[in-house]
Design a protein around this motif. Structure first.
Motif, short mmCIF file in Angstrom:
data_model
loop_
_atom_site.label_atom_id
_atom_site.label_comp_id
_atom_site.label_asym_id
_atom_site.label_seq_id
_atom_site.Cartn_x
_atom_site.Cartn_y
_atom_site.Cartn_z
N ALA A 278 0.81 -1.22 0.00
CA ALA A 278 0.00 0.00 0.00
C ALA A 278 0.85 1.27 0.00
CB ALA A 278 -0.93 0.01 1.21
N ARG A 279 2.11 1.14 0.39
CA ARG A 279 2.97 2.32 0.47
C ARG A 279 4.00 2.39 -0.66
NH1 ARG A 279 2.64 5.16 5.18
NH2 ARG A 279 1.47 4.20 6.88
N VAL A 280 3.92 1.49 -1.63
CA VAL A 280 4.85 1.52 -2.76
C VAL A 280 4.47 2.68 -3.68
CG1 VAL A 280 5.65 0.28 -4.80
CG2 VAL A 280 5.33 -0.94 -2.65
N PRO A 281 5.39 3.59 -4.01
CA PRO A 281 5.07 4.72 -4.90
C PRO A 281 4.64 4.24 -6.28
CG PRO A 281 7.14 5.10 -3.76
CD PRO A 281 6.78 3.67 -3.50
N ALA A 282 3.83 5.06 -6.96
CA ALA A 282 3.40 4.73 -8.31
C ALA A 282 4.57 4.74 -9.28
CB ALA A 282 2.31 5.70 -8.77
N THR A 283 5.45 5.71 -9.16
CA THR A 283 6.66 5.77 -9.98
C THR A 283 7.81 6.28 -9.14
OG1 THR A 283 6.13 8.02 -10.75
CG2 THR A 283 5.43 6.19 -12.16
N VAL A 284 9.02 5.88 -9.50
CA VAL A 284 10.24 6.37 -8.87
C VAL A 284 11.22 6.74 -9.97
CG1 VAL A 284 9.91 4.99 -6.78
CG2 VAL A 284 11.27 4.07 -8.66
N ARG A 285 12.07 7.70 -9.70
CA ARG A 285 13.07 8.14 -10.67
C ARG A 285 14.45 7.90 -10.07
NH1 ARG A 285 12.43 14.15 -12.36
NH2 ARG A 285 10.58 13.29 -13.41
N LEU A 286 15.28 7.14 -10.79
CA LEU A 286 16.58 6.72 -10.26
C LEU A 286 17.68 7.01 -11.26
CD1 LEU A 286 15.50 3.21 -8.92
CD2 LEU A 286 15.81 5.28 -7.57
N THR A 287 18.81 7.46 -10.74
CA THR A 287 20.02 7.60 -11.53
C THR A 287 20.81 6.30 -11.42
OG1 THR A 287 20.12 9.98 -11.16
CG2 THR A 287 22.15 8.90 -11.85
N LEU A 288 21.11 5.69 -12.57
CA LEU A 288 21.81 4.40 -12.59
C LEU A 288 23.30 4.61 -12.43
CD1 LEU A 288 19.95 2.48 -15.44
CD2 LEU A 288 19.40 2.61 -13.01
N ARG A 289 23.89 3.84 -11.54
CA ARG A 289 25.34 3.89 -11.33
C ARG A 289 25.91 2.50 -11.58
NH1 ARG A 289 26.10 7.55 -5.79
NH2 ARG A 289 25.21 9.48 -6.65
#
Length: 744
Positions: A164-175
């Motif tokens: 229930a607390r998982v965000p709809a979208t996330v933005r990540l910088t790949l390393r």
């Protein structure tokens, strides 16, 4: 007796009174002609009343977004119902009164649109930083940041978070080195996640609100290479569009190459992330940054080139030209091309507005109507505000509509005179060329003046030489860059896009050279103090008043806009700034610039403060045992003075002494001696004799602080300016405190 002997008869009293009344009415009419009243002007511009519905709708939406607390969901619909009822009851009243009620209905509608949109996009937002954690999700978007990749995921699971607390979208910088993901693929990665960061200064860009309406619940970075999970990529229209955009972007970059390739990709697919920051800064300082945002210029050129090209081809075929209405068929093809372009470009707000206007114009061609008017623009504004009311608060919407409103209003004013002048007398071709050149210059001036207040508000700079830069590059963009882009896209399915995109690259190289040259001129980027929100609202009202009316009273808008624009210089910036972690401080120096604390922590806040409140040249923070000015007796009129030692600093300005403390053992003495105390450590309740006290817990609970010194110091915080709204991180912190939760 002849006629001359007859005495003139005196009129009867009633007839004399009637004659006097008639003379009075005639005299009053003459005076009204000389001194037109607002009522007469309002009645004469009755056909323009409808143009004020979008501004009224936007006023309601702005009222919702600027509220200090989230209103109950019934407020907006109740206002719409009440306004509808009043309008229905007064429908047979005076037209001006009915128009006023319709305006109130539009205001209530805008407020409701904001509420409904906020509820529709509501999604979980990460309450605090966690990680490293394992994240599994579907790739929605891949952006090349010039050396690193940034992906937007739709997560299916996040370690340590309940479903229930998982965000709809996330933005990540790949390393790290790993496979380059594609839209639709499933990834598993280890990442550090954090909530969308709060503004670094009160009143600065509200990224959490922007992220809320994008359903972006977390940002962060990976700590290990991403793992692509086996299985076919997901399908769907959104994935297909992003796959197409990614493919076109790669082929444009490969065909053009270098910085010009990145700019070409931005013009076609809206992929701006890989453009070097130095290039972006040069385009901003030269006033050419609007070319990187796909808007009316690009949409008009694209649809116009398709329209002219297809119509020319069809007109050259007698069997088609003699049997079919070529113009209407061409308009349908151009409309389809414009729709494809807006989808390919990512459908940002300026491109949406441009597409709606272009579509209305082309539909008018199909219906044998003329549609280049302010009403077209009003329809475009209503479509955007109904579907995305949050766009109103961003610079793209404001600058885009300001520029087009000024251009259309200016065109309406001068078009009849120019047409008559161009078609009269000899040398018609020379007159036509003169009109074209004068139109280009006037358009650039109008667009630059109209967008300057919004650029000053959002970016705190105004491009001084924008007119020169735009006049130099617009022929290149219109004749070489955009036509080559259209031809390249048409030939791309055949693999023959190399030559057109090479021509496009040469044109962009010339444009980039102009941008760098103009940006290098002295004073190219003129810094502007922070314009207060009410000042921007007054500038907007003045500009609309000038553009939407036709009567002479429209000129009052110039006065309102000019006075409102000067409000940026009425009130000085804050004397002290502190970031939310207490790692960066700034104080006002003797020359009006900012003195920034040493170190490299929170570079974003440093740059933002310098842009919003600083002078061109920052003043270095004094070392321990040194100060920024001569040691003179401190008085109310003394210039600001900052002195530091190993335990903190003492800042004196405007007759007050401020202790900037970074060690607990300095608190007893500074609490007793200072008028204002700013501490990066907890202070406690025993330091209550100071006029204002800000400690570590205040910074954590309320974000960055700005302080104006005076007999009664004024303190503004990010938490106050953001309000108790669902997208505010301080709202979520208060919710967790009320619920007694300790973790995510």
């Amino acid at each position: 007796m002849d006629a001359t002997d007859v005495l003139p008869l005196r009129p009867a009293p009633a007839a004399e009174a009637f004659s006097d009344k008639r003379k009075g009415r005639a005299l009053a009419t003459a005076w009204r002609g000389l001194l037109p009243s607002p009522a007469n002007d309002l009645a004469a511009d009755r056909d323009r009343w409808v143009l004020w519905l979008p501004p009224a709708f936007g006023t309601g939406a702005a009222a919702y977004f600027l509220l200090p607390a989230e209103p109950p969901l019934w407020v907006g619909p109740s206002g719409v119902g009440a306004a509808l009822a009043l309008t229905a009851l007064a429908w047979r009243a005076a037209p001006a009164f009915v128009a006023l009620l319709l305006g109130l209905l539009a205001v209530a509608g805008g407020f409701t649109a904001g509420q409904v949109r906020s509820e529709l996009v509501a999604a979980p937002v990460l309450p605090q930083q966690i990680g490293p954690v394992t994240v599994t999700g579907e790739v929605r978007l891949v952006e090349d940041k010039g050396g690193s990749l940034r992906v937007t995921l739709a997560p299916t699971s996040v370690e340590r978070l309940s479903p229930a607390r998982v965000p709809a979208t996330v933005r990540l910088t790949l390393r790290g080195d790993g496979p380059e993901p594609k839209p639709g693929q499933m990834l598993r990665l280890r990442a550090v996640l954090m909530p969308p960061p709060a503004p670094s200064a009160p009143g600065a860009f509200d990224f959490p609100r922007h992220a809320w309406f994008q359903r972006l619940g977390a940002v962060g970075y990976t700590v290990a290479p991403a793992e692509v999970l086996p299985g076919p990529p997901a399908g769907g229209f959104a994935v297909a569009v992003e796959t197409l955009r990614d493919t076109v972007t790669r082929r444009i970059r490969a065909a053009v190459g270098g910085i010009e390739g990145e700019i070409a990709a931005a013009l076609v697919t809206g992929a701006r992330a890989a453009i070097p920051e130095a290039t972006l800064e040069a385009w901003r300082d030269s006033g050419l940054a609007h070319l990187l945002s796909i808007s009316g210029l690009h949409m008009t050129l694209a649809a116009g080139l398709v329209f002219v090209g297809v119509r020319t081809v069809l007109a050259a075929i007698p069997a088609v030209a003699l049997r079919w209405d070529v113009k209407k068929a061409t308009a349908a093809v151009a409309l389809a091309a414009a729709a494809f372009y807006v989808v390919l470009s990512g459908a940002a707000v300026p491109s949406q507005r441009a597409f709606v206007m272009t579509a209305i114009v082309l539909l008018a061609v199909l219906a044998d109507r003329t549609a280049i008017s302010l009403r077209t623009l009003a329809w475009a504004a209503m479509v955007v505000l109904l579907t995305q009311p949050e766009a109103l608060m961003g610079p793209s919407f404001q600058m885009s509509f300001a520029a087009v409103t000024a251009l259309v209003a200016g065109y309406e004013l001068v078009a009849p005179r120019l047409s008559a002048w161009r078609g009269r007398g000899c040398c018609r071709w020379l007159r036509t060329a003169g009109v074209y050149v004068a139109g280009g210059v006037a358009s650039t001036v109008l667009a630059s003046v109209a967008t300057a207040p919004f650029a000053a508000y959002h970016f705190n700079t105004v491009a001084s030489y924008s007119l020169a830069a735009n006049l130099a590059v617009m022929p290149v963009v219109s004749v070489a860059v955009m036509p080559a882009a259209i031809v390249g896209l048409l030939l791309m399915p055949l693999g023959l896009e190399g030559l057109p995109f090479m021509v496009m690259g040469y044109g962009l190289a010339a444009v980039n050279a102009v941008a760098e040259t103009v940006a290098s001129w002295p004073g190219s980027a003129w810094p502007v103090p922070v314009l207060p929100p009410w000042g921007l609202a007054a500038v907007t009202l003045g500009g609309l008043w000038l553009c939407l009316w036709r009567r002479p009273w429209r000129l009052a808008g110039l006065v309102v806009a000019g006075v409102a624009m000067s409000s940026a210089w009425w009130s000085p910036g804050p004397d002290i700034m502190v970031n939310d972690e207490g790692t960066v401080m700034a104080v006002r120096g003797p020359g009006g610039g900012l003195i920034l604390s040493p170190g490299r922590s929170d570079g974003f806040a440093r740059d933002l403060w310098q842009e919003r409140f600083g002078a061109p040249d920052p003043i270095p923070w004094p070392r321990s045992g040194a100060s920024t000015g001569p040691a003179v007796p401190f008085t109310l009129d003394s210039p600001p003075h900052l002195a530091c030692d190993g335990m903190g600093c003492i800042y004196k300005a405007r007759g007050l002494s401020v202790a900037l403390v970074n060690r607990p053992d300095a608190l007893p003495e500074d609490c007793w001696a200072a008028d204002v105390l700013v501490a990066t450590v907890p202070v406690g309740r025993w330091c209550d004799q100071a006029l204002a006290v800000i400690d570590r817990w205040d910074l954590k609970d309320r974000g960055a602080h700005a302080i104006w010194l005076g007999p009664r110091p004024r303190v503004e915080t990010v938490a106050e300016t953001m309000g108790d709204r669902p997208w505010s991180p301080f709202h979520r912190w208060r919710q967790r405190q009320a619920e007694g939760e300790g973790g995510p």
